[in-house]
Scaffold this motif. Structure first.
Motif, PDB file in Angstrom:
ATOM      1  N   UNK A  32      -7.741   3.626  11.061  1.00 59.51           N
ATOM      2  CA  UNK A  32      -6.347   3.602  10.612  1.00 59.51           C
ATOM      3  C   UNK A  32      -6.184   2.625   9.455  1.00 59.51           C
ATOM      4  N   UNK A  33      -5.512   3.086   8.407  1.00 56.20           N
ATOM      5  CA  UNK A  33      -5.130   2.228   7.284  1.00 56.20           C
ATOM      6  C   UNK A  33      -3.614   2.236   7.170  1.00 56.20           C
ATOM      7  N   UNK A  34      -3.012   1.035   7.145  1.00 58.79           N
ATOM      8  CA  UNK A  34      -1.563   0.890   7.016  1.00 58.79           C
ATOM      9  C   UNK A  34      -1.242   0.520   5.570  1.00 58.79           C
ATOM     10  N   UNK A  35      -0.377   1.302   4.944  1.00 56.78           N
ATOM     11  CA  UNK A  35       0.040   1.057   3.567  1.00 56.78           C
ATOM     12  C   UNK A  35       1.434   0.438   3.562  1.00 56.78           C
ATOM     13  N   UNK A  36       1.569  -0.681   2.857  1.00 58.18           N
ATOM     14  CA  UNK A  36       2.834  -1.405   2.782  1.00 58.18           C
ATOM     15  C   UNK A  36       3.151  -1.719   1.322  1.00 58.18           C
ATOM     16  N   UNK A  37       4.372  -1.394   0.908  1.00 55.22           N
ATOM     17  CA  UNK A  37       4.746  -1.609  -0.499  1.00 55.22           C
ATOM     18  C   UNK A  37       4.906  -3.078  -0.843  1.00 55.22           C
ATOM     19  N   UNK A  38       5.278  -3.920   0.133  1.00 50.56           N
ATOM     20  CA  UNK A  38       5.434  -5.343  -0.128  1.00 50.56           C
ATOM     21  C   UNK A  38       4.083  -6.059  -0.100  1.00 50.56           C
ATOM     22  N   UNK A  39       4.111  -7.336  -0.465  1.00 48.52           N
ATOM     23  CA  UNK A  39       2.873  -8.098  -0.558  1.00 48.52           C
ATOM     24  C   UNK A  39       2.397  -8.629   0.784  1.00 48.52           C
ATOM     25  N   UNK A  40       3.204  -8.486   1.829  1.00 47.28           N
ATOM     26  CA  UNK A  40       2.811  -8.901   3.174  1.00 47.28           C
ATOM     27  C   UNK A  40       3.209  -7.824   4.170  1.00 47.28           C
ATOM     28  N   UNK A  41       2.485  -7.791   5.259  1.00 45.67           N
ATOM     29  CA  UNK A  41       2.743  -6.808   6.312  1.00 45.67           C
ATOM     30  C   UNK A  41       3.922  -7.254   7.173  1.00 45.67           C
TER      31      UNK A  41
END
Length: 495
Positions: free
Chosen positions: A170-179
């Protein structure tokens, strides 16, 4: 139950808050450190172990509340942690951030104060981390299947953890610089300190979940191309399209969306900024919107040193007790609640023109007025009736050189291009359409959380994440042993 008479002999006692004058000078959690554990076993003992525990139904996660109440009363913390984590990936989040519909559904609440379920949950979660009861659980074998989760709020993180533990990569993609999504930049640290989030993210990394930050799918990565690289995709982007207030003067400077204001304040806490460029320090702040986001703005503005803070709520002030005819037990009632932020504003008298807790109820904004430089200086409001129609002759003006709009959200953000690139179908509410199995119209693409359900509570977000993980696991392997606590059509209990 440990004590059959506990609910008759022990009064409800909640986790004590720190004195207002002390806590508004820092950004730590509002509760007295260490004050929960000494009282919580007796509070858990108030659980009646009733024959039909409606707290299960009131909580979409299906938390096994009477079971872990009994275990806490007996001080069997390891077993209590096991039962709590069996249905909830992140009880340290919900124990701090959820408004506790489970307590509204507590059978004891029919004629007495409910069991302090939320406090018990938080105590179990914190004790579990302290005692090492929640180690990383990496899968014994990998399935060879890959999943992309877009969005790292509670829905995305819950889905990612469940799918990782099932053996998928699983890879989680987040637009911000932190999760963390809204838990990172939307919720002030005085409600939940970031150490709780970091600790859980460390567990997920140890289990094998991969995180891709500063990556906006639709902008930085083409969504259709990403779909070809993974066996399945979960859309958990949240409902970030905020509602506007189209009244005269909206174009004036100094009027901001709450979700422009709160992230900047949280970035100060992260060490990214020395001072927020939208700081409320020395300003007369008016918050338009009576929900939780508005209360978060209120507590933040107080800590930043605002000259005054007023919150406008278009609804009439609720009654102190449940209306048994309009909102019978076990539904979640709309009653007068005093959040820590409202308690602070009331004690500090931040809004002389408002009620004791800084709120002006049954109030609607008519227009903004500004100075020659084009900056907002005042807000004109009017009282409204039960149909939210203006009451003639009740207009008045209050000072406002900073206005924060906390009017909720209508659906996923359309500006990043994700919806168009994948060719997703939206429903009439503007949220992502899906079938009974959480699947969108695009094969292999699933949608969960606020992006599909609409704006909701953190417990619903986690339940959606767990349920969509089961659907994706079934899609990839033909069957699934993962729990699915809800279906897309499930709704909160209401009249």
């Amino acid at each position: 139950m440990a004590d059959p008479k506990g609910f008759m002999t022990t009064p409800r006692q909640e986790w004590a808050r720190r004195p207002v004058e002390e806590r508004v000078r820092d950004w730590d959690e509002v509760y007295v450190p260490g004050a929960l554990l000494p009282i919580i076993s007796k509070q858990a003992d108030r659980c009646m172990d009733c024959g039909v525990p409606f707290c299960h139904e009131a909580c979409p996660l299906g938390n096994l509340i009477p079971e872990w109440n009994d275990l806490v009363a007996r001080e069997d913390w390891r077993a209590a942690s096991d039962r709590l984590h069996a249905t909830n990936n992140f009880p340290e989040f919900t124990g701090r951030l959820c408004p506790a519909p489970c307590e509204a559904g507590c059978v004891l609440a029919i004629n007495q104060p409910a069991v302090t379920i939320k406090n018990v949950e938080c105590a179990i979660a914190d004790r579990a981390w302290e005692e090492g009861f929640v180690p990383a659980r990496p899968p014994e074998r990998l399935s060879g299947k890959t999943v992309a989760v877009i969005g790292s709020g509670p829905t995305g993180l819950a889905a990612a953890q469940q799918l990782t533990r099932a053996g998928h990569t699983v890879a989680v993609y987040e637009k911000d610089d932190r999760i963390g999504g809204l838990m990172r930049y939307g919720i002030p640290s005085f409600k939940m300190e970031r150490r709780h989030l970091e600790r859980r993210l460390g567990q997920m990394r140890a289990e094998g979940t991969r995180f891709r930050t500063s990556t906006s799918v639709g902008r930085d990565v083409d969504a259709a191309e990403l779909r070809t690289r993974f066996d399945a995709v979960v859309l958990a982007t949240g409902a970030t399209a905020w509602r506007e207030l189209p009244v005269p003067g909206r174009e004036l400077q100094g009027i901001h969306q709450a979700m422009r204001y709160l992230p900047l304040s949280n970035r100060v806490g992260e060490g990214d900024l020395a001072v927020s460029p939208l700081s409320a320090a020395g300003r007369h702040v008016v918050i338009v919107g009576g929900g939780d986001t508005g209360a978060d703005c209120l507590g933040t503005a107080v800590r930043e040193g605002a000259a005054s803070v007023t919150q406008l709520d278009i609804y009439a002030q609720p009654e102190a007790a449940r209306d048994e005819y309009a909102e019978p037990w076990p539904t979640y009632p709309k009653i007068y609640r005093l959040s820590p932020a409202h308690e602070e504003a009331g004690e500090l008298r931040t809004a002389p023109a408002a009620h004791a807790d800084a709120r002006v109820f049954a109030a609607s904004t008519l227009r903004f007025s500004g100075d020659e430089g084009g900056h907002v200086r005042a807000l004109e409001l009017v009282e409204v009736d039960e149909r939210r129609q203006p009451v003639p002759g009740t207009e008045r003006t209050i000072p406002a050189d900073m206005v924060l709009l906390a009017l909720g959200f209508s659906g996923p953000d359309r500006e990043d291009g994700l919806v168009e690139q994948l060719g997703l179908v939206l429903d009439q509410r503007g949220t992502i359409a899906r079938d009974i199995g959480f699947a969108t119209n695009v094969p292999g693409v699933f949608a969960a959380g606020d992006a599909a359900r609409g704006q909701s509570l953190i417990v619903w977000a986690i339940a959606e994440g767990r349920a969509v993980a089961a659907a994706v696991d079934r899609y990839l392997t033909g069957s699934s042993q993962l729990p699915a606590p809800i279906s897309p059509g499930d709704k909160p209990m209401r009249v």
